[in-house]
Scaffold this motif. Structure first.
Motif, PDB file in Angstrom:
ATOM      1  N   LEU A 165      -2.597   2.531  -8.671  1.00 44.69           N
ATOM      2  CA  LEU A 165      -3.733   1.623  -8.590  1.00 44.69           C
ATOM      3  C   LEU A 165      -5.047   2.387  -8.792  1.00 44.69           C
ATOM      4  O   LEU A 165      -5.917   1.950  -9.540  1.00 44.69           O
ATOM      5  CB  LEU A 165      -3.717   0.930  -7.223  1.00 44.69           C
ATOM      6  CG  LEU A 165      -4.631  -0.261  -7.056  1.00 44.69           C
ATOM      7  CD1 LEU A 165      -3.884  -1.332  -6.269  1.00 44.69           C
ATOM      8  CD2 LEU A 165      -5.865   0.114  -6.315  1.00 44.69           C
ATOM      9  N   ALA A 192      -4.315  -6.247  -8.195  1.00 44.50           N
ATOM     10  CA  ALA A 192      -4.578  -5.613  -6.892  1.00 44.50           C
ATOM     11  C   ALA A 192      -5.822  -4.728  -6.962  1.00 44.50           C
ATOM     12  O   ALA A 192      -6.647  -4.724  -6.043  1.00 44.50           O
ATOM     13  CB  ALA A 192      -3.369  -4.793  -6.452  1.00 44.50           C
ATOM     14  N   SER A 193      -5.970  -4.013  -8.059  1.00 46.20           N
ATOM     15  CA  SER A 193      -7.137  -3.143  -8.243  1.00 46.20           C
ATOM     16  C   SER A 193      -8.427  -3.960  -8.275  1.00 46.20           C
ATOM     17  O   SER A 193      -9.418  -3.621  -7.621  1.00 46.20           O
ATOM     18  CB  SER A 193      -6.975  -2.339  -9.537  1.00 46.20           C
ATOM     19  OG  SER A 193      -8.154  -1.637  -9.849  1.00 46.20           O
ATOM     20  N   THR A 211       0.814  -1.219   0.000  1.00 49.32           N
ATOM     21  CA  THR A 211       0.000   0.000   0.000  1.00 49.32           C
ATOM     22  C   THR A 211       0.845   1.266   0.000  1.00 49.32           C
ATOM     23  O   THR A 211       0.409   2.291   0.509  1.00 49.32           O
ATOM     24  CB  THR A 211      -0.935   0.024   1.231  1.00 49.32           C
ATOM     25  OG1 THR A 211      -0.126  -0.065   2.417  1.00 49.32           O
ATOM     26  CG2 THR A 211      -1.939  -1.100   1.201  1.00 49.32           C
ATOM     27  N   VAL A 217      -0.508  -4.840 -10.723  1.00 49.25           N
ATOM     28  CA  VAL A 217      -1.288  -3.731 -10.163  1.00 49.25           C
ATOM     29  C   VAL A 217      -2.759  -3.860 -10.545  1.00 49.25           C
ATOM     30  O   VAL A 217      -3.653  -3.589  -9.736  1.00 49.25           O
ATOM     31  CB  VAL A 217      -0.700  -2.369 -10.584  1.00 49.25           C
ATOM     32  CG1 VAL A 217      -1.568  -1.223 -10.090  1.00 49.25           C
ATOM     33  CG2 VAL A 217       0.716  -2.217 -10.045  1.00 49.25           C
ATOM     34  N   LYS A 218      -3.031  -4.303 -11.764  1.00 47.42           N
ATOM     35  CA  LYS A 218      -4.427  -4.509 -12.175  1.00 47.42           C
ATOM     36  C   LYS A 218      -5.072  -5.588 -11.302  1.00 47.42           C
ATOM     37  O   LYS A 218      -6.234  -5.455 -10.895  1.00 47.42           O
ATOM     38  CB  LYS A 218      -4.488  -4.889 -13.661  1.00 47.42           C
ATOM     39  CG  LYS A 218      -5.875  -4.866 -14.250  1.00 47.42           C
ATOM     40  CD  LYS A 218      -6.455  -3.449 -14.262  1.00 47.42           C
ATOM     41  CE  LYS A 218      -7.778  -3.401 -15.004  1.00 47.42           C
ATOM     42  NZ  LYS A 218      -8.372  -2.072 -14.986  1.00 47.42           N
ATOM     43  N   SER A 227      -7.459   1.869 -11.992  1.00 47.24           N
ATOM     44  CA  SER A 227      -8.818   1.344 -11.801  1.00 47.24           C
ATOM     45  C   SER A 227      -9.832   2.065 -12.686  1.00 47.24           C
ATOM     46  O   SER A 227     -10.925   1.568 -12.907  1.00 47.24           O
ATOM     47  CB  SER A 227      -9.232   1.423 -10.332  1.00 47.24           C
ATOM     48  OG  SER A 227      -9.383   2.761  -9.936  1.00 47.24           O
ATOM     49  N   LYS A 284       2.198   3.489  -5.347  1.00 49.22           N
ATOM     50  CA  LYS A 284       1.466   2.333  -5.900  1.00 49.22           C
ATOM     51  C   LYS A 284      -0.035   2.567  -5.761  1.00 49.22           C
ATOM     52  O   LYS A 284      -0.799   2.280  -6.663  1.00 49.22           O
ATOM     53  CB  LYS A 284       1.853   1.030  -5.213  1.00 49.22           C
ATOM     54  CG  LYS A 284       1.072  -0.155  -5.800  1.00 49.22           C
ATOM     55  CD  LYS A 284       1.446  -1.464  -5.190  1.00 49.22           C
ATOM     56  CE  LYS A 284       0.610  -2.594  -5.796  1.00 49.22           C
ATOM     57  NZ  LYS A 284       0.928  -3.878  -5.205  1.00 49.22           N
ATOM     58  N   LYS A 285      -0.462   3.099  -4.614  1.00 48.88           N
ATOM     59  CA  LYS A 285      -1.881   3.379  -4.407  1.00 48.88           C
ATOM     60  C   LYS A 285      -2.378   4.380  -5.449  1.00 48.88           C
ATOM     61  O   LYS A 285      -3.451   4.213  -6.011  1.00 48.88           O
ATOM     62  CB  LYS A 285      -2.141   3.904  -2.999  1.00 48.88           C
ATOM     63  CG  LYS A 285      -3.615   4.131  -2.727  1.00 48.88           C
ATOM     64  CD  LYS A 285      -3.852   4.690  -1.352  1.00 48.88           C
ATOM     65  CE  LYS A 285      -5.300   4.962  -1.060  1.00 48.88           C
ATOM     66  NZ  LYS A 285      -6.150   5.368  -2.145  1.00 48.88           N
ATOM     67  N   ARG A 336      -9.257  -5.429  -4.866  1.00 49.12           N
ATOM     68  CA  ARG A 336      -9.828  -4.382  -4.018  1.00 49.12           C
ATOM     69  C   ARG A 336     -11.301  -4.161  -4.334  1.00 49.12           C
ATOM     70  O   ARG A 336     -12.120  -3.942  -3.450  1.00 49.12           O
ATOM     71  CB  ARG A 336      -9.045  -3.084  -4.205  1.00 49.12           C
ATOM     72  CG  ARG A 336      -9.558  -1.914  -3.375  1.00 49.12           C
ATOM     73  CD  ARG A 336      -8.851  -0.641  -3.700  1.00 49.12           C
ATOM     74  NE  ARG A 336      -9.211  -0.218  -5.052  1.00 49.12           N
ATOM     75  CZ  ARG A 336      -8.760   0.854  -5.634  1.00 49.12           C
ATOM     76  NH1 ARG A 336      -7.898   1.620  -5.021  1.00 49.12           N
ATOM     77  NH2 ARG A 336      -9.142   1.176  -6.854  1.00 49.12           N
TER      78      ARG A 336
END
Length: 133
Positions: free
Chosen positions: A58, A92-93, A50, A89-90, A62, A54-55, A96
């Protein structure tokens, strides 16, 4: 009429600012790759990581397609690495957002892209395999 132009200009400025923040993450990751910093890169790519840039990436990704994110990554790093980073990263998105099936698909694609890169690397890069599996 004047305030509408300012709002439109402000919106464009905001979009540009988000793009710059998104590019920051890609540039930071590219620097880790160039400097052979596999441990730091593994931490940044971990699905639950996090860190601020990166956030921001992300959040930006998104609202974009995978292809748009890939283009941003390809500006900063070699194509295969760009695929690893963008798919990670996609994933992780999507995780989430609760879209676990698509998140898994992107995580799997990140792993496959990393295997292409790994062929030319040493065991020093193994920590990345751990976060992609």
């Amino acid at each position: 009429r004047g305030s509408g132009g300012r709002r439109q200009g402000s919106a464009r400025g905001c979009v540009r600012e988000r793009q710059i923040m998104a590019a920051t993450f890609a540039k930071e990751v590219a620097a880790l790759i160039r400097n052979n910093n596999s441990m730091q890169l593994a931490q940044r790519l971990a699905i639950m990581s996090t860190d601020t840039s990166k956030k921001q990436f992300l959040d930006w990704l998104s609202t974009r397609t995978y292809g748009q994110g890939l283009s941003e990554c390809e500006r900063a790093m070699p194509d295969d690495w760009a695929e690893v980073v963008c798919h990670t990263v996609k994933a992780a998105s999507l995780k989430r957002d609760g879209n676990l099936l698509d998140a898994y698909t992107h995580q799997e694609a990140a792993f496959e892209a990393f295997l292409r890169v790994f062929k030319t690397l040493s065991r020093h890069w193994c920590p990345i395999l751990k976060v992609l599996v």
